[in-house]
Write a protein that holds these residues in place. Structure first.
Motif, PDB file in Angstrom:
ATOM      1  N   ALA A  74     -11.396   8.017  77.487  1.00 54.16           N
ATOM      2  CA  ALA A  74     -11.421   9.296  76.778  1.00 54.16           C
ATOM      3  C   ALA A  74     -10.185  10.120  77.121  1.00 54.16           C
ATOM      4  N   LEU A  75      -9.893  11.076  76.264  1.00 54.59           N
ATOM      5  CA  LEU A  75      -8.693  11.889  76.435  1.00 54.59           C
ATOM      6  C   LEU A  75      -9.018  13.370  76.310  1.00 54.59           C
ATOM      7  N   SER A  76      -8.197  14.189  76.965  1.00 59.59           N
ATOM      8  CA  SER A  76      -8.306  15.639  76.819  1.00 59.59           C
ATOM      9  C   SER A  76      -7.029  16.277  77.359  1.00 59.59           C
ATOM     10  N   ALA A  77      -7.002  17.592  77.378  1.00 63.04           N
ATOM     11  CA  ALA A  77      -5.823  18.309  77.869  1.00 63.04           C
ATOM     12  C   ALA A  77      -5.614  17.997  79.347  1.00 63.04           C
ATOM     13  N   GLY A  78      -4.419  17.536  79.679  1.00 62.33           N
ATOM     14  CA  GLY A  78      -4.148  17.070  81.029  1.00 62.33           C
ATOM     15  C   GLY A  78      -4.025  18.193  82.049  1.00 62.33           C
ATOM     16  N   MET A  79      -4.725  18.024  83.166  1.00 65.52           N
ATOM     17  CA  MET A  79      -4.582  18.958  84.281  1.00 65.52           C
ATOM     18  C   MET A  79      -3.192  18.784  84.901  1.00 65.52           C
ATOM     19  N   GLY A  80      -2.590  19.861  85.304  1.00 63.01           N
ATOM     20  CA  GLY A  80      -1.228  19.819  85.823  1.00 63.01           C
ATOM     21  C   GLY A  80      -0.264  20.176  84.712  1.00 63.01           C
ATOM     22  N   MET A 256       3.806  10.679  80.260  1.00 63.48           N
ATOM     23  CA  MET A 256       4.083   9.239  80.212  1.00 63.48           C
ATOM     24  C   MET A 256       3.433   8.516  81.385  1.00 63.48           C
ATOM     25  N   PHE A 257       3.724   8.963  82.583  1.00 61.57           N
ATOM     26  CA  PHE A 257       3.319   8.181  83.748  1.00 61.57           C
ATOM     27  C   PHE A 257       1.926   8.533  84.259  1.00 61.57           C
ATOM     28  N   ASP A 258       1.416   9.728  83.928  1.00 63.67           N
ATOM     29  CA  ASP A 258       0.003   9.979  84.188  1.00 63.67           C
ATOM     30  C   ASP A 258      -0.844   9.048  83.325  1.00 63.67           C
ATOM     31  N   THR A 259      -0.464   8.909  82.048  1.00 59.04           N
ATOM     32  CA  THR A 259      -1.210   8.050  81.134  1.00 59.04           C
ATOM     33  C   THR A 259      -1.091   6.581  81.531  1.00 59.04           C
ATOM     34  N   VAL A 260       0.119   6.160  81.867  1.00 59.34           N
ATOM     35  CA  VAL A 260       0.326   4.771  82.292  1.00 59.34           C
ATOM     36  C   VAL A 260      -0.527   4.459  83.517  1.00 59.34           C
ATOM     37  N   LYS A 283      -0.731  -0.581  73.047  1.00 60.16           N
ATOM     38  CA  LYS A 283       0.053   0.208  72.087  1.00 60.16           C
ATOM     39  C   LYS A 283      -0.836   1.205  71.351  1.00 60.16           C
ATOM     40  N   LYS A 284      -2.009   0.752  70.931  1.00 57.20           N
ATOM     41  CA  LYS A 284      -2.931   1.634  70.213  1.00 57.20           C
ATOM     42  C   LYS A 284      -3.493   2.705  71.144  1.00 57.20           C
ATOM     43  N   ALA A 285      -3.703   2.331  72.409  1.00 57.61           N
ATOM     44  CA  ALA A 285      -4.195   3.307  73.383  1.00 57.61           C
ATOM     45  C   ALA A 285      -3.167   4.408  73.608  1.00 57.61           C
ATOM     46  N   LEU A 286      -1.917   4.022  73.725  1.00 55.05           N
ATOM     47  CA  LEU A 286      -0.839   4.989  73.917  1.00 55.05           C
ATOM     48  C   LEU A 286      -0.638   5.840  72.670  1.00 55.05           C
ATOM     49  N   LEU A 287      -0.885   5.250  71.496  1.00 57.56           N
ATOM     50  CA  LEU A 287      -0.772   5.998  70.246  1.00 57.56           C
ATOM     51  C   LEU A 287      -1.846   7.085  70.175  1.00 57.56           C
ATOM     52  N   ALA A 288      -3.045   6.777  70.690  1.00 56.93           N
ATOM     53  CA  ALA A 288      -4.115   7.781  70.732  1.00 56.93           C
ATOM     54  C   ALA A 288      -3.673   8.979  71.561  1.00 56.93           C
ATOM     55  N   ASP A 289      -3.010   8.719  72.672  1.00 54.55           N
ATOM     56  CA  ASP A 289      -2.486   9.772  73.540  1.00 54.55           C
ATOM     57  C   ASP A 289      -1.449  10.613  72.784  1.00 54.55           C
ATOM     58  N   ALA A 290      -0.541   9.956  72.071  1.00 50.14           N
ATOM     59  CA  ALA A 290       0.514  10.660  71.341  1.00 50.14           C
ATOM     60  C   ALA A 290      -0.054  11.495  70.200  1.00 50.14           C
ATOM     61  N   ILE A 291      -1.007  10.928  69.474  1.00 52.92           N
ATOM     62  CA  ILE A 291      -1.641  11.665  68.375  1.00 52.92           C
ATOM     63  C   ILE A 291      -2.420  12.858  68.911  1.00 52.92           C
ATOM     64  N   THR A 303      -0.601  19.506  76.455  1.00 52.28           N
ATOM     65  CA  THR A 303      -0.529  18.052  76.323  1.00 52.28           C
ATOM     66  C   THR A 303      -1.859  17.356  76.573  1.00 52.28           C
ATOM     67  N   VAL A 304      -2.230  16.463  75.655  1.00 52.89           N
ATOM     68  CA  VAL A 304      -3.452  15.656  75.768  1.00 52.89           C
ATOM     69  C   VAL A 304      -3.100  14.308  76.381  1.00 52.89           C
ATOM     70  N   THR A 305      -3.892  13.869  77.338  1.00 53.64           N
ATOM     71  CA  THR A 305      -3.605  12.613  78.026  1.00 53.64           C
ATOM     72  C   THR A 305      -4.900  11.869  78.346  1.00 53.64           C
ATOM     73  N   THR A 306      -4.795  10.597  78.665  1.00 52.32           N
ATOM     74  CA  THR A 306      -5.956   9.802  79.047  1.00 52.32           C
ATOM     75  C   THR A 306      -6.477  10.287  80.398  1.00 52.32           C
ATOM     76  N   PHE A 307      -7.783  10.460  80.515  1.00 54.86           N
ATOM     77  CA  PHE A 307      -8.370  11.058  81.711  1.00 54.86           C
ATOM     78  C   PHE A 307      -8.820  10.008  82.717  1.00 54.86           C
ATOM     79  N   VAL A 308      -8.495  10.255  83.982  1.00 46.75           N
ATOM     80  CA  VAL A 308      -8.931   9.345  85.042  1.00 46.75           C
ATOM     81  C   VAL A 308     -10.448   9.323  85.157  1.00 46.75           C
ATOM     82  N   GLU A 309     -11.100  10.398  84.703  1.00 44.12           N
ATOM     83  CA  GLU A 309     -12.560  10.448  84.748  1.00 44.12           C
ATOM     84  C   GLU A 309     -13.197   9.396  83.842  1.00 44.12           C
TER      85      GLU A 309
END
Length: 436
Positions: A74-80, A256-260, A283-291, A303-309
């Motif tokens: 899942a993704l949401s607004a990135g902390m930090g 970039m690197f939080d998501t990676v 690639k599709k996972a990273l595209l979800a982050d970009a969209i 910025t929205v990013t993939t969540f470690v949670e």
């Protein structure tokens, strides 16, 4: 229908498991619906509008992740990143929130281009195997650390380090400790949905301790912003333009690197990393982050990013995109039930984060500690993530130490050329930081 879209049986899962995993992921990251608007409101934005923007952007990004990449993240607004938005760009540099949203929008567009051209996927693949394991372990320790801090079990001490809260036996800290015991027990006896059940029980336990209180407020969903940009302000003079480029680069780097790091950690936990080190549908996972980032900036959030949670849902057995879709649905529902979701205390979500950290540290067992050219960079990756409170900085120094030590040891042929490119980008980033 669900089987055809998500291939649940092929991934050794069930619809029930995926739904529980999706709800669990949402519960562990629902705090962002309160925290993100609170942080961005310091930049002059309206709390209610940012709340709506956060929920909608999170839902859209999670839907894209689930339906296109079929991954349980899942993704949401990135902390930090939200803190950089408010306290560095708006308050520190003196720019408007419209100016900052313009930077986030441009970052999203750049990420879409980098993703479509496979550059971001190449960066994920370029990270050496032992560093991937270290990233997974480091992220696990990092989110456990977040859980300990959010619950108040550990606090800052006068030396700027952290220490056990001397009043750990009161309020939120003791509720979280009880929650860890309950959740750990439920997991030990193999109760399905243990993380979610533990979270709900801990929320109830928090009532007599005064930790769980009804948040209050309206059940009417607020409207987000729409295209609040300030491009004219950006091009008003040379300094403003240079500042804008620097800010966009900063957002790019952290995102970039939080998501990676998160993708690698969560993919490792769900055992989907291929033998060649690649992640299915990366690639599709990273595209979800970009969209998500692009849409989020249009609606009015950072910025929205993939969540470690997401690892909490993975720990509950989530293996397909249905988990992410369920989390997205929960974000939509949250628009109408904000007071209820806002009543879940951090003391109730902390046990899930801490126990997921236990589960995620397991890759450390397979790191080759006999080869110091592998062991030292792996250790640096882990320790920097925790001590610097930054996934991206852990990856940066881990990769740099890996490349430098390999080269000095005469093992430079073991490195892929893309690893050298990534290291060069990190060096460029450090140079920019020194100059700035």
């Amino acid at each position: 229908m669900l089987e055809k879209v998500f291939r649940i049986t092929k991934h050794n899962s069930t619809v029930r498991t995926e739904i529980i995993a999706g709800i669990t992921t949402f519960m562990t990251m629902a705090y962002i619906l309160a925290v993100n608007p609170a942080i961005l409101s310091d930049s002059g934005m309206e709390f209610g509008k940012v709340f709506a923007a956060t929920a909608i952007a999170s839902a859209i990004a999670s839907f894209v992740m689930g339906f296109t990449a079929n991954l349980p993240f899942a993704l949401s607004a990135g902390m930090g990143l939200n803190a950089v938005f408010s306290y560095t760009v708006c308050i520190g540099m003196g720019y408007s929130y419209q100016w900052a949203l313009s930077a986030v929008f441009c970052e999203g567009l750049v990420f879409i281009i980098l993703t479509v051209t496979n550059i971001r996927e190449a960066i994920v693949t370029s990270i050496p195997d032992n560093l991937k394991k270290a990233i997974g372990s480091g992220v696990g320790l990092f989110i456990a650390y977040i859980g300990l801090k959010n619950s108040g079990i550990i606090i800052a001490d006068p030396s700027n380090l952290t220490a056990l809260n001397p009043e750990w036996y009161k309020g939120a800290p003791v509720v979280a400790i009880i929650g860890i015991i309950i959740t750990g027990f439920l997991l030990a006896i193999n109760v399905r949905g243990a993380l979610l059940i533990g979270m709900l029980i801990t929320t109830l336990i928090g009532i007599p301790f005064g930790v769980t209180t009804y948040a209050g407020g309206s059940f009417t969903p607020p409207a987000p912003y729409f295209c609040e940009f300030a491009f004219a302000e950006i091009f008003s003079n040379q300094k403003t333009l240079l500042d804008f480029i620097t800010v966009v680069f900063t957002f790019l780097y952290f995102d970039m690197f939080d998501t990676v790091g998160t993708l690698i950690a969560c993919a490792g936990k769900s055992n989907i990393i291929r033998e060649d080190g690649s992640i299915p549908n990366a690639k599709k996972a990273l595209l979800a982050d970009a969209i998500g980032t692009t849409v989020g900036s249009i609606l009015g959030t950072s910025t929205v990013t993939t969540f470690v949670e997401s690892s909490a849902g993975v720990a509950e057995g989530g293996r397909t995109g249905l988990t992410a879709v369920v989390t997205g649905i929960m974000f939509v529902i949250s628009l109408f039930l904000a007071p209820l979701f806002g009543s879940i205390p951090s003391a109730a979500t902390a046990p899930a984060l801490i126990i997921v950290g236990v589960m995620m540290i397991s890759p450390i067992k397979s790191i080759d500690f006999d080869d110091l050219t592998e062991a030292i960079p792996a250790f640096i990756t882990i320790i920097f993530m925790i001590c610097a409170s930054s996934i991206s900085d852990g990856i940066m120094f881990g990769v740099l130490f890996y490349v430098i030590i390999k080269m000095l040891s005469g093992k430079f042929r073991e490195l892929h050329f893309t690893t050298y490119i990534v290291a060069a980008l990190f060096i460029l980033k450090l140079i920019v930081d020194v100059i700035a």
